[in-house]
Design a protein around this motif. Structure first.
Motif, PDB file in Angstrom:
ATOM      1  N   ALA A 258       0.832  -1.203   0.000  1.00  0.00           N
ATOM      2  CA  ALA A 258       0.000   0.000   0.000  1.00  0.00           C
ATOM      3  C   ALA A 258       0.868   1.254   0.000  1.00  0.00           C
ATOM      4  N   LEU A 259       1.953   1.223   0.760  1.00  0.00           N
ATOM      5  CA  LEU A 259       2.880   2.357   0.776  1.00  0.00           C
ATOM      6  C   LEU A 259       3.501   2.565  -0.603  1.00  0.00           C
ATOM      7  N   ARG A 260       3.957   1.489  -1.211  1.00  0.00           N
ATOM      8  CA  ARG A 260       4.556   1.575  -2.550  1.00  0.00           C
ATOM      9  C   ARG A 260       3.597   2.212  -3.540  1.00  0.00           C
ATOM     10  N   ASP A 261       2.356   1.748  -3.552  1.00  0.00           N
ATOM     11  CA  ASP A 261       1.377   2.261  -4.509  1.00  0.00           C
ATOM     12  C   ASP A 261       0.954   3.681  -4.176  1.00  0.00           C
ATOM     13  N   ALA A 262       0.902   4.027  -2.892  1.00  0.00           N
ATOM     14  CA  ALA A 262       0.523   5.387  -2.500  1.00  0.00           C
ATOM     15  C   ALA A 262       1.581   6.393  -2.951  1.00  0.00           C
ATOM     16  N   ILE A 263       2.861   6.036  -2.780  1.00  0.00           N
ATOM     17  CA  ILE A 263       3.942   6.920  -3.226  1.00  0.00           C
ATOM     18  C   ILE A 263       3.876   7.115  -4.738  1.00  0.00           C
ATOM     19  N   ALA A 264       3.721   6.009  -5.467  1.00  0.00           N
ATOM     20  CA  ALA A 264       3.649   6.095  -6.928  1.00  0.00           C
ATOM     21  C   ALA A 264       2.439   6.911  -7.367  1.00  0.00           C
ATOM     22  N   LEU A 265       1.343   6.798  -6.644  1.00  0.00           N
ATOM     23  CA  LEU A 265       0.129   7.530  -7.001  1.00  0.00           C
ATOM     24  C   LEU A 265       0.338   9.031  -6.854  1.00  0.00           C
ATOM     25  N   VAL A 266       0.941   9.466  -5.751  1.00  0.00           N
ATOM     26  CA  VAL A 266       1.202  10.893  -5.554  1.00  0.00           C
ATOM     27  C   VAL A 266       2.146  11.418  -6.630  1.00  0.00           C
ATOM     28  N   ARG A 267       3.169  10.669  -6.921  1.00  0.00           N
ATOM     29  CA  ARG A 267       4.131  11.104  -7.928  1.00  0.00           C
ATOM     30  C   ARG A 267       3.523  11.207  -9.321  1.00  0.00           C
ATOM     31  N   LYS A 293       2.421   8.770   7.385  1.00  0.00           N
ATOM     32  CA  LYS A 293       1.581   7.956   8.275  1.00  0.00           C
ATOM     33  C   LYS A 293       1.554   6.507   7.801  1.00  0.00           C
ATOM     34  N   ILE A 294       1.382   6.303   6.497  1.00  0.00           N
ATOM     35  CA  ILE A 294       1.354   4.953   5.933  1.00  0.00           C
ATOM     36  C   ILE A 294       2.696   4.263   6.154  1.00  0.00           C
ATOM     37  N   ALA A 295       3.785   5.002   5.910  1.00  0.00           N
ATOM     38  CA  ALA A 295       5.126   4.421   6.051  1.00  0.00           C
ATOM     39  C   ALA A 295       5.410   4.013   7.492  1.00  0.00           C
ATOM     40  N   SER A 296       5.004   4.848   8.437  1.00  0.00           N
ATOM     41  CA  SER A 296       5.263   4.546   9.844  1.00  0.00           C
ATOM     42  C   SER A 296       4.491   3.317  10.300  1.00  0.00           C
ATOM     43  N   GLY A 353      -6.975   1.901   3.297  1.00  0.00           N
ATOM     44  CA  GLY A 353      -7.917   3.006   3.112  1.00  0.00           C
ATOM     45  C   GLY A 353      -7.219   4.319   2.856  1.00  0.00           C
ATOM     46  N   HIS A 354      -6.050   4.527   3.502  1.00  0.00           N
ATOM     47  CA  HIS A 354      -5.329   5.797   3.362  1.00  0.00           C
ATOM     48  C   HIS A 354      -4.852   6.034   1.941  1.00  0.00           C
ATOM     49  N   ASN A 369      -7.350  -0.884  -9.195  1.00  0.00           N
ATOM     50  CA  ASN A 369      -7.399  -2.046  -8.307  1.00  0.00           C
ATOM     51  C   ASN A 369      -6.735  -1.788  -6.957  1.00  0.00           C
ATOM     52  N   PHE A 370      -6.717  -0.518  -6.527  1.00  0.00           N
ATOM     53  CA  PHE A 370      -6.107  -0.204  -5.232  1.00  0.00           C
ATOM     54  C   PHE A 370      -6.880  -0.805  -4.071  1.00  0.00           C
ATOM     55  N   ASP A 371      -8.130  -1.111  -4.290  1.00  0.00           N
ATOM     56  CA  ASP A 371      -8.925  -1.667  -3.191  1.00  0.00           C
ATOM     57  C   ASP A 371      -8.467  -3.068  -2.797  1.00  0.00           C
ATOM     58  N   ARG A 372      -7.625  -3.692  -3.610  1.00  0.00           N
ATOM     59  CA  ARG A 372      -7.183  -5.053  -3.288  1.00  0.00           C
ATOM     60  C   ARG A 372      -6.399  -5.080  -1.980  1.00  0.00           C
ATOM     61  N   HIS A 373      -5.691  -4.002  -1.675  1.00  0.00           N
ATOM     62  CA  HIS A 373      -4.906  -4.000  -0.442  1.00  0.00           C
ATOM     63  C   HIS A 373      -5.814  -4.104   0.783  1.00  0.00           C
ATOM     64  N   TRP A 374      -6.878  -3.321   0.801  1.00  0.00           N
ATOM     65  CA  TRP A 374      -7.814  -3.382   1.925  1.00  0.00           C
ATOM     66  C   TRP A 374      -8.515  -4.732   1.939  1.00  0.00           C
ATOM     67  N   ARG A 375      -8.967  -5.203   0.769  1.00  0.00           N
ATOM     68  CA  ARG A 375      -9.688  -6.482   0.709  1.00  0.00           C
ATOM     69  C   ARG A 375      -8.810  -7.633   1.176  1.00  0.00           C
ATOM     70  N   ASN A 376      -7.558  -7.633   0.723  1.00  0.00           N
ATOM     71  CA  ASN A 376      -6.662  -8.723   1.106  1.00  0.00           C
ATOM     72  C   ASN A 376      -6.327  -8.684   2.593  1.00  0.00           C
ATOM     73  N   ALA A 377      -6.058  -7.488   3.117  1.00  0.00           N
ATOM     74  CA  ALA A 377      -5.748  -7.369   4.541  1.00  0.00           C
ATOM     75  C   ALA A 377      -6.944  -7.754   5.395  1.00  0.00           C
ATOM     76  N   ARG A 378      -8.124  -7.323   4.981  1.00  0.00           N
ATOM     77  CA  ARG A 378      -9.318  -7.628   5.770  1.00  0.00           C
ATOM     78  C   ARG A 378      -9.620  -9.117   5.741  1.00  0.00           C
ATOM     79  N   THR A 379      -9.378  -9.750   4.609  1.00  0.00           N
ATOM     80  CA  THR A 379      -9.610 -11.192   4.493  1.00  0.00           C
ATOM     81  C   THR A 379      -8.652 -11.969   5.386  1.00  0.00           C
ATOM     82  N   LEU A 380      -7.375 -11.621   5.350  1.00  0.00           N
ATOM     83  CA  LEU A 380      -6.396 -12.308   6.186  1.00  0.00           C
ATOM     84  C   LEU A 380      -6.662 -12.065   7.668  1.00  0.00           C
TER      85      LEU A 380
END
Length: 409
Positions: A258-267, A293-296, A353-354, A369-380
């Motif tokens: 999620a951090l990786r994709d969030a950084i790429a998204l901002v850039r 916040k995500i990185a921490s 979510g962030h 497909n950014f929602d996969r991170h939340w879906r996968n984490a919630r499933t696990l």
């Protein structure tokens, strides 16, 4: 279905611990196309084949047995990175490493030695243990049966949530003999009478093939069965801590993704909100704060997993040496693993979510497909509810009540 490896032609030379460059290249290849595979439900057979070729599944085997001799901490460092590359692929391997830890890493007889040789050569082991009609809390006696037939047994029953078995060469199945004595057997997935069905339809972890497995008069040799005993497999206190922490390591990897994709998204953003404090998204202090916040949170999740892994290393070494403090160390590892789950699950679900806080409405398109991170984490996270962990931890700290010795602690 993928063709299982032949155990007659497996490599026997030691698996040297992967160099940084080799591991980086493997993870990069696994990560390539991960989002598209998840969105289109393309099963990662090729990616699992790469893992078999690299013999990643032999990381925990001793060097003398053709493995890498990795510690649990070293293994989980790699699993976190693997889950960052593809959370489905990491989850697929969870049962393999759990079985290796119990029955294969230190073989007790010739049959277990053969399983170890297969793993050293790249074979992956799946799991078929869960039954939907388990009658009561705490009951581990399976309805699947080992029925004597001459010198062998016939295996019959149906298992669910057989994560990873569709990609595996061997499968561990739990069953009980006519007296009700439970045990486990590791057998080839292509043996007559075994049917693997990819019917998992969860919102997350869609490619793990966590489906149904039927066993219909499958012939099993007596030496292929390991019946439960106080000092092996399911009889060891806190024997599921490894499996629980493995899932938590995968969740920590999702936070990194999620951090990786969030950084790429901002850039990648070319425009921003009308009232944003800076016209360039990369210079927007609010977006920078969210990335921080995500990185921490991702860092905290990874850290607590590795601390718990170190405790599990200590407990495992004590059990292997037959030391008297082994169960006490195992309890400590279970406690740290439970605490790690609480931290890592919260971090990944929040980070999932962030990512939308730095992207705006366009980031919710199906193509991203950014929602996969939340879906996968919630499933696990749903595998073993956090609330049970929190209550058990509190009960121990206030009243000194030990954590449950069985189940996923």
């Amino acid at each position: 279905m993928n063709k299982p490896l032949s155990t007659k032609a497996l490599a026997t030379e030691p698996t040297v611990p992967l160099s940084t460059s080799t591991l980086d290249a493997l993870l990069a290849e696994i990560a390539e196309g991960e989002s598209e595979r998840e969105r289109e439900r393309t099963l990662p057979h090729r990616q699992i084949a790469l893992i078999k070729q690299a013999r990643l599944g032999a990381l925990r085997l001793p060097v003398a047995a053709g493995g890498a001799g990795s510690s649990i901490r070293e293994l989980f460092q790699i699993i976190i990175r693997l889950a960052e590359a593809d959370a489905n692929v990491a989850h697929i391997l969870r049962n393999h490493f759990s079985v290796v830890e119990r029955l294969v890493r230190n073989p007790r007889d010739n049959q277990a030695g053969e399983w170890q040789t297969a793993v050293a050569g790249g074979a992956i082991i799946g799991l078929a243990t869960t039954e939907l009609d388990s009658p009561q809390v705490g009951n581990i006696t399976p309805n699947t049966t080992f029925t004597p037939d001459g010198d062998d047994y016939l295996l019959n029953g149906t298992k669910y949530y057989s994560t990873g078995t569709l990609y595996s060469d061997l499968v561990l199945v739990r069953a009980a003999d006519p007296s009700g004595r439970p045990g486990a057997s590791i057998i080839p997935v292509n043996r007559d009478g075994i049917e693997l069905i990819d019917d998992w339809d969860g919102m997350g972890q869609r490619l793990t093939a966590t489906g149904t497995t039927h066993f219909r008069n499958v012939r099993v040799k007596r030496q292929e069965i390991v019946f439960d005993a106080p000092d092996i497999g399911y009889g060891v206190p806190y024997s599921n801590t490894f499996a629980q922490l493995f899932l938590t390591a995968a969740v920590a990897g999702i936070s990194r993704a999620a951090l990786r994709d969030a950084i790429a998204l901002v850039r990648s953003r070319k425009r921003t909100f009308y009232y944003a404090p800076h016209e360039r998204p990369t210079e927007d202090p609010l977006l920078q704060e969210t990335i921080g916040k995500i990185a921490s949170a991702a860092h905290a999740a990874e850290t607590v997993v590795l601390v718990a892994a170190e405790a599990l290393d200590a407990a495992t070494e004590a059990f292997d040496a037959g030391r008297g403090d082994a169960e006490e160390l195992a309890h400590r590892a279970a406690l740290l693993s439970a605490q790690a789950k609480i931290v890592a699950d919260d971090a990944a679900i929040r980070n999932g979510g962030h990512i939308f806080d730095v992207g705006g409405a366009s980031s919710t398109k199906k193509a991203t497909n950014f929602d996969r991170h939340w879906r996968n984490a919630r499933t696990l996270s749903s595998h073993n509810p956090v609330s049970y962990k929190e209550r058990a931890i509190g009960q121990y700290l206030i009243n000194g009540t030990p954590l449950p010795a069985k189940g996923f602690f």
